[in-house]
Design an enzyme around this catalytic site. Structure first.
Site, PDB file in Angstrom:
ATOM      1  N   ASP A   1      51.413  53.672  37.603  1.00 27.15           N
ATOM      2  CA  ASP A   1      50.580  54.753  38.276  1.00 27.15           C
ATOM      3  C   ASP A   1      51.649  55.688  38.781  1.00 27.15           C
ATOM      4  OD1 ASP A   1      51.130  52.404  39.983  1.00 27.15           O
ATOM      5  OD2 ASP A   1      50.737  53.805  41.704  1.00 27.15           O
TER       6      ASP A   1
ATOM      7  N   GLU B   1      50.948  50.951  42.593  1.00 20.20           N
ATOM      8  CA  GLU B   1      51.861  50.841  43.897  1.00 20.20           C
ATOM      9  C   GLU B   1      51.837  52.174  44.665  1.00 20.20           C
ATOM     10  OE1 GLU B   1      55.846  51.281  45.486  1.00 20.20           O
ATOM     11  OE2 GLU B   1      54.722  52.794  44.120  1.00 20.20           O
TER      12      GLU B   1
END
Length: 617
Positions: A206, A273
């Site tokens: 991400d 994250e």
């Protein structure tokens, strides 16, 4: 300095025919000793042989087809150079121990083949496009995402997974893939020796969002993945798609040339994250614990520290610690009413006083002689000749002098804006809310203050300090106080309201356990690998000494969820800080393409070294 031009002596270069043996500080007895003459001849012989060997190495290195012959040779030959200054710096090893380069031996043929391949233009352009293509898939982790399967914004990860399957076909054929919580990925590469603990390489898929108002400030569109001949542009090009694509590229290439590991390798890629890993890393943790067990991995390498190249040395800083985190909500409730008849202080006004009190009482940063930051400073003082002499002197004297330690703190506070973040707990008032209408008194106002907790402190210590600092404000305004569940009634005739202090999101995080260093096998292995891969690099400006200085992450990575997987967690992505165009999480995020190749080389060396090294369980 380039050793093949001559031998290094006290920072100067000499031709092998002009060794300054006469400059050695020898006693009269030593000068008259027969052994001294023999030693000089021995040193001279070693020096000549070393220089000839290096000359042959560099001759090979300049030829494309022969370049692979020197990968391991370079590191080994440089280790044979007669270095008279080593005795003068014996103390440096005691203060900041260094290891030697670790080069694959059993797997040297695989390394040589891939080092030659990585130097070709065909491979490099393919690698740049692999990263660029991943950047073009906008896998944004929004803070308000519902769980996977309940929010369509997760579906972009399906697109990335399809891309990865197309780009790395051998990896997807040869490794066992598991989808965890729908979009997180875990790959298992089975080794031939089940008695060896697997190695774990992690990254995240991400990226953070791009602020729409800043799009026109980008030199190239934020999700273009454009390669301009020097940089690869776009969100995620620095954080953390180099880790994702770099590890996958290394595995793909190793499979292509027929490498089969003895030690199992596990790859794990989170999906959020950037919002704390609440859907990805937590699910990966639970899956790995269930599948492999607690402390089942020999080593874990995730994103984090990198290296810096200066005029004199290369300093590499693998992260061995991570600060804690605590988001604290300060909420004031007070009676409402019409704004035309206001009280002396509204809830917003009293909240402003709370923020003022916090900022007028900041956490004081201190150097701790047992701390990671202090260790890093000691390593710089011992191994970086470019460090200012005044700073070097303060660092050296601070080992035994409290007065020098205080002077060092003052110097760093004055000259390094990062000092407070590296040497203490920090606080930042980031979110504030209050009021609904201009003619209505605000019945509620709140501020959320982010704290990054010093590795020598704790959540409990921070709670007590916050209560102590803010309690006088509550008393001043006649507010009841509820500080983390401990309630105090205002000593006034009528309470003006309540100040409630609480964990904003229930996500308080203690500082991470410090990764074992010194003689620890995994630390030695990673350090030696870093020194080896940088020492064997053909990149301009990399022909100089590399030293390892332990680093610390002021932010938090997915590793905060992985503490029970292994004690040997390293936050290190092997990116040269100068290769980032403008940093991560900001406008014009871009990575110098050559720097990405170095990351691929690093992951390749890691896999080959962990496969054969006795330093791991």
């Amino acid at each position: 300095m380039r050793h093949y031009k001559g031998l290094a002596w006290n920072g100067e270069l000499f031709d092998e025919k002009q060794l300054p043996l006469g400059d050695l500080e020898l006693s009269s007895e030593a000068e008259q000793s027969p052994h001294n003459s023999t030693s000089r001849r021995k040193y001279f012989t070693v020096a000549v042989l070393s220089t000839i060997g290096l000359a042959l190495f560099y001759l090979c290195a300049q030829t494309t087809h022969l370049r692979a012959c020197g990968v391991a040779a370079r590191v080994k030959l440089e280790g044979l150079i007669f270095n008279p200054s080593s005795a003068e710096h014996a103390d440096a090893h005691a203060v900041c121990p260094q290891t030697k380069a670790i080069v694959p031996e059993k797997n040297s043929a695989f390394l040589d083949a891939l080092e030659a391949e990585y130097g070709t233009e065909v491979f490099r352009l393919k690698a740049y496009e692999s990263l660029g293509g991943a950047v073009r898939v906008p896998t944004v982790a929004y803070d308000d995402l519902a769980p996977p399967g309940q929010d369509e914004r997760w579906e972009i990860f399906d697109v990335l997974h399809e891309y990865l399957e197309q780009r790395f076909p051998l990896l997807h054929q040869g490794l066992r893939k598991t989808h965890v919580n729908k979009y997180a990925l875990v790959y298992h590469w089975q080794g031939s020796n089940d008695t060896l603990k697997p190695a774990l390489l992690t990254a995240h898929q991400d990226v953070v969002p791009v602020e729409p108002l800043t799009i026109n400030q980008w030199e190239h569109p934020p999700f273009s993945g454009y390669y301009d001949g020097e940089y690869i542009w776009g969100r995620g090009s620095c954080d953390d798609k180099p880790g994702l694509i770099g590890t996958m590229t290394a595995v793909e290439e190793l499979l292509r040339i027929g490498f089969k590991p003895a030690r199992s390798i596990v790859l794990a890629y989170g999906i959020d994250e950037e919002r704390g890993g609440i859907s990805g890393a937590t699910a990966i943790r639970d899956y790995l614990l269930k599948t492999y067990g607690e402390y089942a991995f020999s080593i874990l390498i995730d994103e984090g520290g990198g290296y810096q190249v200066t005029d004199d040395v290369i300093m590499s800083s693998p992260g061995v610690a991570e600060k804690g985190k605590f988001d604290v909500r300060f909420e004031i409730s007070a009676p409402g009413g019409h704004s035309s008849v206001p009280p002396e202080h509204t809830s917003i006004g009293m909240l402003a006083a709370v923020v003022k009190q916090l900022e007028e009482n900041p956490h004081v940063a201190h150097l701790n002689r047992s701390g990671i930051y202090y260790s890093l400073l000691q390593c710089q003082a011992e191994h970086d000749p470019g460090l200012p002499s005044r700073l070097r002197g303060l660092i050296t004297r601070s080992r035994t002098s409290d007065r020098a330690l205080q002077a060092l703190e003052e110097e760093l506070a004055r000259t390094d804006r990062r000092f407070g973040a590296l040497a203490g707990t920090t606080q930042a008032a980031d979110v504030v809310r209050g009021g609904v209408k201009t003619n209505a008194l605000p019945e509620r106002a709140e501020v959320i203050v982010n704290h990054r907790i010093d590795i020598h402190s704790s959540v409990d210590a921070l709670k007590k300090r916050i209560t102590r600092v803010v309690k006088p404000v509550a008393e001043c305004f006649g507010l009841d106080l509820d500080a983390f569940g401990e309630k105090t009634v205002a000593q006034v005739e009528k309470s003006a309201g309540q100040l409630r202090i609480s964990d904003a999101f229930g996500t308080a995080l203690e500082p991470a356990p410090i990764t074992p260093m010194g003689d620890s096998g995994p630390f030695q292995l990673l350090s030696g690998t870093i020194i080896g891969v940088l020492g064997a690099s053909n990149r301009t400006g990399y022909d100089k000494k590399t030293f390892i200085a332990p680093g610390m992450s002021t932010g938090n990575t997915d590793t905060k969820h992985y503490w029970k997987l292994t004690k040997h967690i390293f936050r290190y992505g092997h990116i040269n800080s100068a290769d980032s165009y403008n940093g991560a999480h900001t406008v014009n995020e871009a990575l110098r393409a050559e720097g990405f190749i170095e990351a691929i080389r690093f992951f390749t060396w890691v896999i080959l070294n962990v496969d054969e090294s006795p330093l791991l369980e």
